[in-house]
Design an enzyme around this catalytic site. Structure first.
Site, PDB file in Angstrom:
ATOM      1  CG  HIS A  17      -1.915  -1.026   1.334  1.00 29.71           C
ATOM      2  ND1 HIS A  17      -2.023  -1.847   2.434  1.00 29.71           N
ATOM      3  CD2 HIS A  17      -2.892  -1.418   0.488  1.00 29.71           C
ATOM      4  CE1 HIS A  17      -3.025  -2.694   2.256  1.00 29.71           C
ATOM      5  NE2 HIS A  17      -3.560  -2.452   1.066  1.00 29.71           N
ATOM      6  CE  LYS A  41     -12.426  -7.570   5.285  1.00 32.90           C
ATOM      7  NZ  LYS A  41     -11.795  -6.810   4.214  1.00 32.90           N
ATOM      8  NE  ARG A  90      -2.150  -8.064  -4.374  1.00 40.86           N
ATOM      9  CZ  ARG A  90      -2.873  -8.604  -3.428  1.00 40.86           C
ATOM     10  NH1 ARG A  90      -2.362  -8.804  -2.239  1.00 40.86           N
ATOM     11  NH2 ARG A  90      -4.114  -8.980  -3.657  1.00 40.86           N
ATOM     12  CB  SER A 127      -4.159  -6.801   4.281  1.00 41.53           C
ATOM     13  OG  SER A 127      -3.727  -5.496   3.984  1.00 41.53           O
TER      14      SER A 127
END
Length: 151
Positions: A17, A41, A90, A127
């Site tokens: 990030h 979440k 990515r 993450s």
């Protein structure tokens, strides 16, 4: 003013990030790191911790703001008058996923998404991998900024 939002859960913010944000700084007058809040979440780090990790990492950088939001990202963009959504890619799977979201967002609101490819040395970091390493007692210092490892 060229204002972008960089949306995500940032649970936690990673060096990937940070790489995207730092490389985007010359492109925009302001980048709002927009932490999405999803009550369904389960997060490893509290919202307050995630905000603090980011603020500490970018203290002294006037072009960075950290905010939270709920709901559609495009509605949040309209609320804060952001012209762009910033996203990092990515791998090819990220591209396919992010492309569909970007096209939907553009159809909904006309907002453009700017993609930056992650640097080779951070492309493998996510993450979820960081959380898994942390959960099992591993050393995450090579994957996150110091603001996270100090916690």
């Amino acid at each position: 003013m060229r204002r972008a939002i960089f949306p995500g859960s940032f649970d936690p913010i990673t060096l990937g990030h940070v790489d995207i944000i730092n490389r985007a700084l010359p492109l925009f007058d302001e980048i709002i790191i927009a932490i999405g809040v999803n009550s369904d979440k389960k997060y490893m780090f509290s919202l307050e911790e995630r905000i603090q990790f980011i603020k500490e990492n970018y203290k002294g950088e006037p072009k960075i703001k950290v905010e939270t939001y709920t709901g559609l990202t495009t509605e949040y963009c309209e609320k804060v008058n952001a012209n762009f959504i910033l996203r990092g890619l990515r791998n090819p799977a990220d591209f396919e996923f992010e492309k569909a979201i970007a096209q939907t967002n553009r159809k909904l609101s006309g907002i453009e998404t700017i993609f930056l490819l992650t640097s080779a040395n951070t492309a493998f970091i996510s993450s979820s991998i960081v959380r898994d390493v942390h959960r099992h007692g591993g050393d995450i210092s090579g994957f996150v900024p110091e603001s996270v490892t100090k916690k």
